[in-house]
Design a protein around this motif. Structure first.
Motif, PDB file in Angstrom:
ATOM      1  N   PHE A  88       7.289   9.113   0.092  1.00 17.15           N
ATOM      2  CA  PHE A  88       6.212   8.182  -0.264  1.00 17.15           C
ATOM      3  C   PHE A  88       5.619   8.542  -1.633  1.00 17.15           C
ATOM      4  CE2 PHE A  88       5.111   7.418   4.504  1.00 17.15           C
ATOM      5  CZ  PHE A  88       6.244   6.626   4.632  1.00 17.15           C
ATOM      6  N   ALA A  89       5.417   9.818  -1.867  1.00 18.90           N
ATOM      7  CA  ALA A  89       4.840  10.247  -3.149  1.00 18.90           C
ATOM      8  C   ALA A  89       5.774   9.984  -4.318  1.00 18.90           C
ATOM      9  CB  ALA A  89       4.494  11.738  -3.076  1.00 18.90           C
ATOM     10  N   ALA A  90       7.087   9.955  -4.037  1.00 22.37           N
ATOM     11  CA  ALA A  90       8.082   9.765  -5.097  1.00 22.37           C
ATOM     12  C   ALA A  90       8.457   8.301  -5.283  1.00 22.37           C
ATOM     13  CB  ALA A  90       9.338  10.571  -4.772  1.00 22.37           C
ATOM     14  N   SER A  91       7.783   7.379  -4.563  1.00 17.48           N
ATOM     15  CA  SER A  91       8.204   5.976  -4.552  1.00 17.48           C
ATOM     16  C   SER A  91       7.037   5.040  -4.835  1.00 17.48           C
ATOM     17  CB  SER A  91       8.815   5.625  -3.196  1.00 17.48           C
ATOM     18  OG  SER A  91       9.896   6.471  -2.877  1.00 17.48           O
ATOM     19  N   ASP A  92       7.347   3.915  -5.467  1.00 14.09           N
ATOM     20  CA  ASP A  92       6.391   2.825  -5.636  1.00 14.09           C
ATOM     21  C   ASP A  92       6.508   1.811  -4.507  1.00 14.09           C
ATOM     22  OD1 ASP A  92       5.373   3.672  -8.263  1.00 14.09           O
ATOM     23  OD2 ASP A  92       7.407   3.208  -8.942  1.00 14.09           O
ATOM     24  N   ALA A  93       7.659   1.773  -3.858  1.00 14.11           N
ATOM     25  CA  ALA A  93       7.890   0.855  -2.740  1.00 14.11           C
ATOM     26  C   ALA A  93       8.854   1.512  -1.771  1.00 14.11           C
ATOM     27  CB  ALA A  93       8.453  -0.478  -3.225  1.00 14.11           C
ATOM     28  N   ILE A  94       8.794   1.069  -0.519  1.00 17.60           N
ATOM     29  CA  ILE A  94       9.671   1.595   0.525  1.00 17.60           C
ATOM     30  C   ILE A  94      10.369   0.432   1.210  1.00 17.60           C
ATOM     31  CG2 ILE A  94       9.788   2.803   2.743  1.00 17.60           C
ATOM     32  CD1 ILE A  94       9.243   4.701   0.470  1.00 17.60           C
ATOM     33  N   ALA A  95      11.684   0.555   1.371  1.00 16.59           N
ATOM     34  CA  ALA A  95      12.480  -0.398   2.142  1.00 16.59           C
ATOM     35  C   ALA A  95      12.751   0.200   3.517  1.00 16.59           C
ATOM     36  CB  ALA A  95      13.792  -0.703   1.427  1.00 16.59           C
ATOM     37  N   PHE A  96      12.802  -0.656   4.529  1.00 20.66           N
ATOM     38  CA  PHE A  96      12.937  -0.191   5.912  1.00 20.66           C
ATOM     39  C   PHE A  96      14.201  -0.765   6.550  1.00 20.66           C
ATOM     40  CE2 PHE A  96       8.544   0.151   4.828  1.00 20.66           C
ATOM     41  CZ  PHE A  96       8.106   1.296   5.469  1.00 20.66           C
ATOM     42  N   ALA A  97      14.957   0.102   7.209  1.00 18.91           N
ATOM     43  CA  ALA A  97      16.111  -0.311   8.007  1.00 18.91           C
ATOM     44  C   ALA A  97      16.045   0.473   9.312  1.00 18.91           C
ATOM     45  CB  ALA A  97      17.415  -0.043   7.269  1.00 18.91           C
TER      46      ALA A  97
END
Length: 334
Positions: free
Chosen positions: A67-76
Motif C-alpha cells: 500500500f505504501a509503495a502504490s498509488d492504486a491497488i487492483a484486486f483479484a
C-alpha cells in the motif's frame, strides 16, 4: 501524493484471473509502474511477481508495504476477501480497481464505498462488458437511443457442468454463491445503464444453479435475467436482447481479450484520478449491484419478493439506500 506522471499500481491476488488477466495487463501498461504483487501464499506471490518483473509481498506486513509503495491497488480476490482489504487500501490513500462483485453482503460493499468516499480516492469495478470495446460501445449507443420497452438477458456458464476443465471451477466462493453472484453483476451492469436503476426484483431458483430474475426499472421498463454456472455445455452462452420503439438490438458476442478489457479499466481509473470525476462503474455502482443481488438472495432464502432498495442521496446509486440486512420496506413486484 499520487505521482500522476506514472502512477504505481499493485496487485492483490495470485489465482487464475490474476495470472491470466490482471498481472499481464499491469506489466504491459506503459502508463503505470507495476509496483508489486501480494498473495496469501508467499510462493504464489513470488512466482507471479518474478514472471512480471515486480516485487512480491505476503502477510500483514506485506500489505502495508505494498500500500505504501502504490498509488492504486487492483484486486483479484474472492469478493468477501477483497472488500475489507479494499477498505484498508482506501484508508491508506490508494485508489481501487475491484473485481465484481465488490462483496456479497451489503454491509461489506458499503464499508468499501464509505472508506473510498472518506479517503477521497477514485475507484473502478471491473465489470468486463463495460470495458470490452465492442460491448462497451454497444451499451453506450443503446442507452443513448433510449425508448426500450423490455430486455431479456441470459448469462449461462458451464463452469460446474460435467466435463468442465476450467481452472475457475476450483473457486469455493463461486461454488457456494453460484451464477447469481458470479454472472449476475455482468447482466446488471448492462441492464441498469440501458433501462435505469432497479426498483423491484422477483427471484426464483431451480437446482443445481439456475436463477431467474424479473426486474422493474425506474424507466418503467421490465427485464428478465437467467443466470447459471451449471448449464449444459451445449447450451452455455451469453445473450442480451432489447425490444422497444426502435425494434430490437442484441449484445455483440465478441468480448475480446480480457487483458485488453482490464487495460481499459486501468485507463478509466487513471482518467478518474486525473480529473476527479467518478467513473460510471465505480464502487458506488458496485454497492448498488450488491444491494440488488442481496435482495434477490434474501427472497430465495425466505421465499419472499420485494424492493431492491432506492437511489441514495444526491443521486448516487446505492449510497444511503436501505440494504437487505436493514429491513427495507417491501413492495410487491407487479
Amino acid at each position: 501524493m499520487t505521482r500522476m506522471d506514472k502512477p504505481r499500481i499493485g496487485l492483490l491476488g495470485t489465482g487464475p484471473w490474476a495470472e491470466r488477466t490482471h498481472a499481464p495487463a499491469l506489466a504491459a501498461h506503459s502508463g503505470i509502474e507495476f509496483s508489486g504483487v501480494w498473495g496469501r501464499r508467499p510462493e504464489a506471490a513470488a512466482a507471479l511477481a518474478t514472471a512480471h518483473g515486480t516485487a512480491a509481498h505476503s502477510g500483514e506486513a506485506g500489505l502495508d508495504v505494498l500500500f505504501a509503495a502504490s498509488d492504486a491497488i487492483a484486486f483479484a480476490l474472492p469478493p468477501d476477501v477483497q472488500a475489507p482489504l479494499a477498505a484498508r487500501a482506501a484508508a491508506a490513500g490508494c485508489h481501487l480497481i475491484m473485481d465484481k462483485p465488490v462483496a456479497t453482503t451489503v454491509a461489506g460493499a458499503r464499508a468499501v464505498a464509505d472508506a473510498a468516499a472518506l479517503a477521497g480516492v477514485e475507484s473502478v469495478v471491473f465489470c468486463t462488458l463495460r470495458f470490452a470495446p465492442e460491448t462497451a460501445r454497444w451499451v453506450a449507443e443503446q442507452a443513448d437511443r433510449g425508448g426500450w420497452f423490455t430486455a431479456h438477458a441470459q448469462w449461462l456458464g458451464g463452469l460446474f457442468s460435467p466435463g468442465s476443465d476450467s481452472p475457475f471451477a476450483d473457486s469455493p466462493w463461486r461454488r457456494e454463491k453460484g451464477g447469481l453472484w458470479d454472472v449476475g453483476p455482468h447482466a446488471l451492469s448492462a441492464l441498469i445503464p440501458l433501462l435505469g436503476d432497479v426498483t423491484d426484483v422477483l427471484a426464483a431458483r431451480v437446482e443445481p444453479d439456475l436463477t431467474h430474475l424479473v426486474l422493474r426499472h425506474v424507466s418503467g421498463a421490465a427485464s428478465t435475467a437467467a443466470l447459471s454456472l451449471s448449464a449444459p455445455h451445449a447450451s452455455a452462452g451469453t445473450a442480451l436482447e432489447l425490444r422497444g420503439e426502435h425494434g430490437t438490438a442484441t449484445l455483440p458476442q465478441n468480448w475480446g481479450d480480457p487483458v485488453d478489457s482490464f487495460t481499459a479499466a486501468v485507463d478509466a481509473l487513471l482518467e478518474a484520478m486525473r480529473t476527479g470525476q467518478p467513473h460510471a462503474c465505480d464502487v458506488r455502482f458496485g454497492l448498488r449491484l450488491t444491494e440488488i443481488l442481496a435482495a434477490a438472495e434474501a427472497q430465495l432464502t425466505a421465499g419472499t419478493r420485494g424492493a431492491a432498495g432506492t437511489r441514495g442521496a444526491a443521486g448516487a446509486p446505492g449510497v444511503g439506500a436501505p440494504g437487505v440486512g436493514e429491513e427495507p420496506e417491501r413492495k410487491p413486484v407487479g
